[in-house]
Design a protein around this motif. Sequence first.
Motif, PDB file in Angstrom:
ATOM      1  N   ALA A  66      -3.411   2.568   6.785  1.00 26.07           N
ATOM      2  CA  ALA A  66      -2.566   1.378   6.992  1.00 26.07           C
ATOM      3  C   ALA A  66      -1.274   1.711   7.742  1.00 26.07           C
ATOM      4  CB  ALA A  66      -2.234   0.741   5.645  1.00 26.07           C
ATOM      5  N   GLY A  68      -6.431   5.046   2.218  1.00 30.03           N
ATOM      6  CA  GLY A  68      -6.103   3.682   2.638  1.00 30.03           C
ATOM      7  C   GLY A  68      -4.653   3.543   3.042  1.00 30.03           C
ATOM      8  N   THR A  69      -3.769   4.186   2.305  1.00 29.35           N
ATOM      9  CA  THR A  69      -2.359   4.164   2.634  1.00 29.35           C
ATOM     10  C   THR A  69      -2.109   4.818   3.993  1.00 29.35           C
ATOM     11  OG1 THR A  69      -1.761   4.229   0.305  1.00 29.35           O
ATOM     12  CG2 THR A  69      -0.048   4.851   1.861  1.00 29.35           C
ATOM     13  N   LEU A 103      -9.061   7.761  -2.381  1.00 29.82           N
ATOM     14  CA  LEU A 103      -9.327   6.616  -1.508  1.00 29.82           C
ATOM     15  C   LEU A 103      -8.085   5.749  -1.331  1.00 29.82           C
ATOM     16  CD1 LEU A 103     -12.916   5.559  -2.623  1.00 29.82           C
ATOM     17  CD2 LEU A 103     -12.223   6.510  -0.410  1.00 29.82           C
ATOM     18  N   VAL A 104      -7.293   5.603  -2.384  1.00 29.93           N
ATOM     19  CA  VAL A 104      -6.029   4.862  -2.257  1.00 29.93           C
ATOM     20  C   VAL A 104      -5.121   5.583  -1.262  1.00 29.93           C
ATOM     21  CG1 VAL A 104      -3.945   4.102  -3.461  1.00 29.93           C
ATOM     22  CG2 VAL A 104      -6.165   3.837  -4.545  1.00 29.93           C
ATOM     23  N   VAL A 110       0.828  -1.214   0.000  1.00 34.79           N
ATOM     24  CA  VAL A 110       0.000   0.000   0.000  1.00 34.79           C
ATOM     25  C   VAL A 110       0.859   1.259   0.000  1.00 34.79           C
ATOM     26  CG1 VAL A 110      -2.059  -1.053   0.997  1.00 34.79           C
ATOM     27  CG2 VAL A 110      -0.405   0.024   2.495  1.00 34.79           C
TER      28      VAL A 110
END
Length: 104
Positions: free
Chosen positions: A102, A98-99, A94-95, A62
């Motif tokens: 995480a 998410g990164t 969104l990526v 990610v």
Amino acid sequence: MNMVAALALLSALFYCIAMVAMKSWWTLPNLGVATIIAVALLTAGAFEVAALGHEKLGLIYVAVMGAEVIILGVVSHFFFQEVYSVKEAAGMALVLVGTAVAWT
């Protein structure tokens, strides 16, 4: 920036170089572009392997993907004059979210 994050960022940078060369291949296919693709992919892989020696696979994945989204989004806009729809930009965001989730 810690060492693992730096390795992931370098991996993403070289994957992006390979992607730009791949996109350029369609207009300028030659041995030089093929060499850039191969060297960039091997270098990216080497940095990713080094990062994987210090962190979980999923987190490295990610991190690399998140960095690639930013780098390629900017490069494709300025270098290839690509424009993203609101939906596409939201997917990229969104990526990134998410990164961030995480890694915290």
